[in-house]
Design an enzyme around this catalytic site. Structure first.
Site, short mmCIF file in Angstrom:
data_model
loop_
_atom_site.label_atom_id
_atom_site.label_comp_id
_atom_site.label_asym_id
_atom_site.label_seq_id
_atom_site.Cartn_x
_atom_site.Cartn_y
_atom_site.Cartn_z
N ASP A 184 -7.13 4.48 -4.61
CA ASP A 184 -7.67 4.58 -3.26
C ASP A 184 -8.32 5.72 -2.79
O ASP A 184 -8.46 6.84 -3.97
CB ASP A 184 -6.66 3.92 -2.06
CG ASP A 184 -7.03 3.43 -0.76
OD1 ASP A 184 -7.97 2.59 -0.77
OD2 ASP A 184 -7.32 4.47 0.09
N LYS A 210 0.68 -1.03 0.00
CA LYS A 210 -0.03 -0.18 -0.10
C LYS A 210 0.85 1.22 -0.07
O LYS A 210 1.98 1.18 0.41
CB LYS A 210 -0.89 0.05 1.36
CG LYS A 210 -2.12 0.83 0.94
CD LYS A 210 -3.26 0.13 0.30
CE LYS A 210 -4.51 1.32 -0.06
NZ LYS A 210 -5.43 0.69 -0.51
P1 NDP Z 1 -12.63 8.16 -2.81
O1 NDP Z 1 -11.69 8.83 -2.55
O2 NDP Z 1 -13.28 7.86 -4.12
O3 NDP Z 1 -14.10 8.49 -1.86
C1 NDP Z 1 -14.14 8.43 -0.45
C2 NDP Z 1 -15.04 8.99 0.11
O4 NDP Z 1 -15.13 8.89 1.58
C3 NDP Z 1 -15.32 10.47 -0.20
O5 NDP Z 1 -16.84 10.69 -0.24
C4 NDP Z 1 -14.88 11.34 1.11
O6 NDP Z 1 -15.46 12.39 1.18
C5 NDP Z 1 -15.30 10.34 2.03
N1 NDP Z 1 -14.18 10.44 3.31
C6 NDP Z 1 -12.97 9.83 3.24
N2 NDP Z 1 -12.27 10.18 4.28
C7 NDP Z 1 -13.08 10.58 5.02
C8 NDP Z 1 -13.12 11.17 6.42
N3 NDP Z 1 -12.05 11.00 7.09
N4 NDP Z 1 -14.46 11.44 6.76
C9 NDP Z 1 -15.45 11.49 6.18
N5 NDP Z 1 -15.62 11.16 5.05
C10 NDP Z 1 -14.59 10.74 4.43
O7 NDP Z 1 -12.17 6.58 -2.06
P2 NDP Z 1 -12.76 5.41 -2.32
O8 NDP Z 1 -14.16 5.26 -2.68
O9 NDP Z 1 -11.71 4.63 -3.31
O10 NDP Z 1 -12.26 4.59 -1.01
C11 NDP Z 1 -13.23 4.45 -0.02
C12 NDP Z 1 -12.94 3.43 0.98
O11 NDP Z 1 -12.79 2.26 0.22
C13 NDP Z 1 -11.46 3.46 1.56
O12 NDP Z 1 -11.36 2.95 2.87
C14 NDP Z 1 -10.61 2.51 0.62
O13 NDP Z 1 -9.16 2.20 1.25
C15 NDP Z 1 -11.58 1.37 0.56
N6 NDP Z 1 -11.18 0.77 -0.90
C16 NDP Z 1 -11.38 1.18 -1.96
C17 NDP Z 1 -10.97 0.36 -3.12
C18 NDP Z 1 -10.92 1.03 -4.38
O14 NDP Z 1 -11.00 0.25 -5.56
N7 NDP Z 1 -11.09 2.14 -4.71
C19 NDP Z 1 -10.68 -1.01 -2.88
C20 NDP Z 1 -10.72 -1.40 -1.75
C21 NDP Z 1 -11.35 -0.63 -0.61
P3 NDP Z 1 -14.36 13.76 1.13
O15 NDP Z 1 -14.41 13.75 -0.45
O16 NDP Z 1 -15.17 14.91 1.70
O17 NDP Z 1 -13.16 13.61 1.62
#
Ligand code: NDP
Length: 445
Positions: free
Chosen positions: A166, A126
């Site tokens: 991510d 990672k």
């Molecule tokens: P994105 O950046 O596309 O979206 C993340 C979302 O979560 C945004 O809406 C963001 O809001 C919100 N968010 C992030 N951090 C916070 C926080 N501290 N408090 C409140 N809201 C938060 O990321 P992904 O959708 O790719 O990833 C989401 C999760 O899924 C993570 O845990 C990631 O590790 C996991 N994941 C992702 C994979 C992938 O293929 N993308 C694969 C496996 C797991 P804002 O924009 O306001 O920050």
């Protein structure tokens, strides 16, 4: 926890001071290993447990870049190459201000077992940076990505380490990162990054895979009770890649997702989320959730509390780690929730997991439920290596098959170690034994 496992955990805490998320992730895995070690004591020999909790390599570097006003910024870059027993290191890059060594280590550690569960020959890694892409112009994001890759390029490669996206790293960022890698290496190594654009080596279904997989896992869990998602009210947190495609698949399977969120608040849309509008706001305009509410009669924005205050049948936490705590779990259970499938990595705190397990609901940990993303990344690598491209239906059928296999492996392992229906134990035990067997075969390395 057994003595031997307890000792390893204490050593991890002492050696990795202050890295609380990493401690939490290691504790969760080690706790599950008690019954595994009791049945197969050889897994505790040869310092195997001590080796599996220590990254093979940790890279940390300076990332200087210049903003549009000419000001110089210095961010920190990370890549943790955790375990290569099963294949090249594989795992995403996260760009978020909260990123530090402990967060990347926790994510890298989880990735080892998740990748093992996919059965696709990929190791665990990672990376990321404390860079915040929010509010930055495309040119700023490009300059940051180019500086980040200038250092990262020397450590990665299609057979060595294959990063993906991510939080904060989507198609735009992967494009800039790939462009700089290609320029530095003078080589079109499509398999060095996944999540690429469809015109330059990307795989159909990779964008949708994590969210789709999380919902497919929920559907498989429900099937063990003779139920399905049809007609269920679904609560989703986050509004990024995972959340959007979890909503899409839930709708396809006849459920009604009614919430999503970002760091500015959460939205309740009792009529069911308007997915086209959400995609327009988040994927096209890179806006905030309030922009959705402005254009959607009947939807409301809530800025206090959390999405888990809303009553629903199924919860899909798809934002970030520790976003669902013990109190939220109690509220969810009181609201009638009977299924939790984690789209994010470690979104439920240990107290929340305990509450779900005590209540006997269906609970799937992220390392199993969100493995569809990395599984489809491995399918992207396979297509790149064969210089071919599958159509959407073929790639989706493979994803569905892999998620079913992961579900069934978790169920079988939970039964084998005496805790039927415990998907946490099942995922950890099934993932661990696959990695451990190969580490033993490779000797002390
Ligand atoms: P994105 O950046 O596309 O979206 C993340 C979302 O979560 C945004 O809406 C963001 O809001 C919100 N968010 C992030 N951090 C916070 C926080 N501290 N408090 C409140 N809201 C938060 O990321 P992904 O959708 O790719 O990833 C989401 C999760 O899924 C993570 O845990 C990631 O590790 C996991 N994941 C992702 C994979 C992938 O293929 N993308 C694969 C496996 C797991 P804002 O924009 O306001 O920050």
């Amino acid at each position: 926890m057994q003595d031997v496992v307890e000792k390893v955990y204490e050593q991890v805490v002492a050696r990795n001071r202050g890295e609380v998320e990493f401690h939490q992730a290691v504790h969760e895995v080690l706790e599950s290993l008690g019954p595994v070690i009791a049945k197969h004591p050889h897994y505790a020999e040869g310092a195997l447990l001590e080796r599996i909790v220590e990254p093979e390599r940790q890279i940390m570097f300076r990332v200087p870049w210049v903003d549009d006003a000419g000001q110089v910024h210095v961010n920190r870059g990370f890549r943790i190459e955790f375990n290569s027993a099963l294949g090249p290191y594989k795992g995403g890059l996260r760009f978020h201000p909260s990123v530090n060594a402990g967060i990347i280590k926790f994510l890298g550690f989880e990735q080892i077992f998740k990748n093992a569960l996919t059965a696709q020959g990929i190791g665990g890694g990672k990376g990321g940076s404390d860079f915040d892409p929010h509010g930055r112009s495309d040119a700023e994001v490009m300059r940051f990505c180019q500086s980040f890759m200038t250092e990262l390029a020397r450590h990665i490669g299609p057979s060595t380490d294959v990063p993906a996206g991510d939080i904060g790293v989507g198609g735009r960022e992967i494009g800039y990162l790939f462009g700089q890698y290609k320029r530095l290496r003078n080589s079109y190594d499509a398999g060095v990054l996944t999540g690429k654009g469809l015109a330059w080596g990307g795989s159909l279904v990779r964008t949708e895979a994590t969210g789709y997989g999380t919902v497919l896992f929920a559907q498989s869990m429900l099937a063990t009770k003779g139920e399905s998602l049809e007609g269920k009210k679904v609560l989703v947190s986050g509004a990024g890649n995972v959340a959007i495609y979890a909503i899409e698949k839930a709708q396809q399977l006849g459920a009604t997702p009614i919430t999503f969120s970002d760091s500015s608040g959460y939205v309740v849309d009792e009529a069911g989320v308007d997915l086209e509008l959400l995609k327009q706001v988040k994927e096209v305009e890179r806006g905030r959730v309030a922009d959705y509410v402005e254009r959607r009669p009947g939807a409301r924005l809530v800025t206090g509390g959390s999405v888990w205050d809303v009553p629903g049948d199924v919860a899909l936490p798809c934002a970030t780690q520790n976003e669902l705590d013990g109190d939220a779990a109690v509220t969810l259970l009181r609201g009638g929730c009977g299924v939790v499938s984690e789209g994010a990595n470690m979104p439920s705190t240990p107290e929340a997991v305990e509450a779900f397990q005590k209540a006997g609901i269906l609970f799937a940990p992220g390392k199993a439920a969100n493995a569809g993303g990395v599984a489809t990344s491995a399918l992207e690598m396979e297509q790149n290596a064969g210089r071919t491209r599958w159509d959407f239906a073929t790639a989706e059928a493979k994803l569905t098959g892999i998620m079913t296999d992961i579900h069934d492996s978790c169920v079988a392992a939970a039964e084998e170690y005496g805790r039927p229906g415990d998907y946490v134990l099942g995922a950890n035990a099934a993932g661990f034994t696959r990695v451990a067997d190969v580490m033993i075969a490779h000797g002390i390395v």
